[in-house]
Scaffold this motif. Structure first.
Motif, PDB file in Angstrom:
ATOM      1  N   THR A 100      16.791  64.528  33.370  1.00 47.32           N
ATOM      2  CA  THR A 100      17.179  64.401  31.963  1.00 47.32           C
ATOM      3  C   THR A 100      18.681  64.636  31.785  1.00 47.32           C
ATOM      4  N   LEU A 103      20.572  61.463  32.136  1.00 50.35           N
ATOM      5  CA  LEU A 103      20.408  60.567  30.993  1.00 50.35           C
ATOM      6  C   LEU A 103      21.208  61.063  29.793  1.00 50.35           C
ATOM      7  N   THR A 104      21.243  62.378  29.591  1.00 53.33           N
ATOM      8  CA  THR A 104      22.094  62.929  28.540  1.00 53.33           C
ATOM      9  C   THR A 104      23.559  62.643  28.844  1.00 53.33           C
ATOM     10  N   LEU A 107      24.249  58.972  28.204  1.00 52.46           N
ATOM     11  CA  LEU A 107      24.352  58.790  26.761  1.00 52.46           C
ATOM     12  C   LEU A 107      25.722  59.233  26.265  1.00 52.46           C
ATOM     13  N   LEU A 216      19.271  63.768  19.584  1.00 50.56           N
ATOM     14  CA  LEU A 216      19.369  63.171  20.909  1.00 50.56           C
ATOM     15  C   LEU A 216      18.274  62.152  21.165  1.00 50.56           C
ATOM     16  N   ASP A 217      17.060  62.426  20.697  1.00 51.49           N
ATOM     17  CA  ASP A 217      15.969  61.485  20.944  1.00 51.49           C
ATOM     18  C   ASP A 217      16.237  60.149  20.261  1.00 51.49           C
ATOM     19  N   LEU A 220      19.048  58.409  22.292  1.00 50.11           N
ATOM     20  CA  LEU A 220      18.556  57.865  23.556  1.00 50.11           C
ATOM     21  C   LEU A 220      17.796  56.561  23.323  1.00 50.11           C
ATOM     22  N   ILE A 224      19.946  53.674  25.056  1.00 48.46           N
ATOM     23  CA  ILE A 224      19.516  53.537  26.451  1.00 48.46           C
ATOM     24  C   ILE A 224      18.096  52.988  26.542  1.00 48.46           C
ATOM     25  N   TRP A 225      17.151  53.684  25.955  1.00 42.15           N
ATOM     26  CA  TRP A 225      15.739  53.381  26.192  1.00 42.15           C
ATOM     27  C   TRP A 225      15.353  51.993  25.687  1.00 42.15           C
ATOM     28  N   TRP A 235       9.760  63.377  24.866  1.00 43.71           N
ATOM     29  CA  TRP A 235      10.816  64.324  25.190  1.00 43.71           C
ATOM     30  C   TRP A 235      10.370  65.682  24.652  1.00 43.71           C
ATOM     31  N   LEU A 249      12.652  65.189  29.400  1.00 41.67           N
ATOM     32  CA  LEU A 249      12.152  63.829  29.247  1.00 41.67           C
ATOM     33  C   LEU A 249      11.000  63.553  30.208  1.00 41.67           C
TER      34      LEU A 249
END
Length: 364
Positions: A100, A103-104, A107, A216-217, A220, A224-225, A235, A249
């Motif tokens: 995770t 990915l953070t 981002l 953040l969710d 993301l 990204i997602w 998450w 995540l």
């Protein structure tokens, strides 16, 4: 299974793939584009690698020996190997732990490239609640690269280490979530240098949320997602209700690999700048001075462990979670696990040999 033992055997394999059944989560909306992409390729040739005990093992035996829950190889965007342990399938989400962080970090680099976030922002200015904390003077760049210098003990094998008290605010009885845990950390003078510490990414996540005014969710999902074509994910929320920037995540193995392939190949301007920032790596001198004997020649940049000799990137999570990217060869290797030992250090050199053997076999 209890709140105290779900990360230990025999409970861990079930818990890691059923995290949403016993912890609060946020739902990450995706679009779910199918894999594989493009015409089929020949399957991965047979692989044999020497284990840590000196025995030569083929790939299925290696996966069993290292408690792999899933293992997937993409070559130029197409699946050439995919394997799951009992209970796992291609549609089963699995907790990625500190993958995770990468990915953070990705981002953050995308938002920096878009001009939505300033890497020079200091924590105390963005998050007033941390204005008197140990992280008050840390910049977002320092946090992402873990060179902010704030002291913290993340020795997983030590039951008295700070990480175990800190993580109670993730999924235990620590009230107020990460923000309360960060406010409670001792305030000591920063010590220059690289040091891997989970709270640094959690602080970075708070700074990003405050600077963008978005959770953040949601960030993301938007940056990204959804663009990567991943399916819905979850998450984990901390005890204060925020998603855990450093460890929470849970997604399918295919989606983890899909995000890796998207990162390597998407041509958008902001992602290209983010990719270049990560590829540059962190300060190699500071990384080498910190030890990290099982990761020689590496550096750390925005949640990614950059293997400069192999020209590869790694996202790592405790208990055997790994995402290995080879930008120059368009190879993605994704792995979920439930290893009895939390630290990945004991299997680092083994995985380096395994990944090198896979790359060599594909190119033959």
């Amino acid at each position: 299974m209890t709140a105290a033992n779900w990360r230990s055997h025999p409970h861990a394999p079930w818990a890691f793939r059923n995290i949403a059944s016993f912890l609060p989560v946020a739902r990450i909306a995706g679009t779910g584009v199918d894999l594989p992409i493009g015409p089929p390729l020949p399957p991965l040739p047979p692989i044999a690698v020497t284990g840590n005990d000196g025995a030569l093992l083929d790939l299925p035996a290696l996966l069993r020996a290292t408690h792999a829950d899933g293992f997937l190889v993409l070559d130029r965007g197409r699946i050439v190997f995919e394997s799951y342990a009992e209970g796992m399938t291609a549609t089963t989400p699995h907790l990625s732990f500190s993958v995770t962080k990468a990915l953070t970090g990705l981002l953050a680099e995308i938002l920096i490239a878009q001009g939505l976030v300033d890497p020079a922002t200091r924590t105390g200015n963005a998050v007033p609640e941390l204005g008197r904390s140990a992280f008050a003077g840390a910049t977002l760049r320092g946090l992402l690269d873990m060179v902010d210098g704030v002291g913290f003990d993340e020795t997983y094998a030590d039951p008295d280490a700070q990480i175990h008290r800190y993580s109670k605010h993730f999924w235990g009885d620590g009230g107020g979530g990460v923000l309360a845990a960060l406010q409670a950390l001792p305030v000591t003078p920063p010590v220059p240098g690289f040091a891997y510490r989970t709270p640094a990414t959690d602080v970075a996540g708070l700074v990003i949320e405050r600077m963008t005014g978005t959770t953040l969710d949601a960030l993301l999902a938007a940056h990204i997602w959804g663009p990567a074509g991943a399916a819905d994910a979850v998450w984990v929320r901390d005890t204060g209700g925020r998603v855990i920037a450093s460890a929470g995540l849970a997604c399918t193995l295919r989606d983890l690999a899909r995000v890796g392939a998207w990162l390597l190949n998407n041509d958008s301007a902001s992602l290209a700048r983010a990719r270049a920032a990560i590829a540059a790596g962190g300060d190699r001198r500071l990384f080498a001075a910190a030890g990290n004997e099982t990761r020689p020649g590496f550096s750390y940049r925005s949640g990614w462990w950059i293997d400069h000799p192999a020209q590869a990137w790694n996202a790592l999570g405790v208990f055997g979670q790994r995402l290995h990217l080879v930008p120059g060869e368009d190879i993605v290797i994704a792995r979920f696990g439930s290893h009895p030992a939390a630290s990945n250090a004991p299997t680092d050199l083994f995985h380096a040999r395994l990944f090198a053997a896979i790359r060599a076999a594909l190119r033959r």
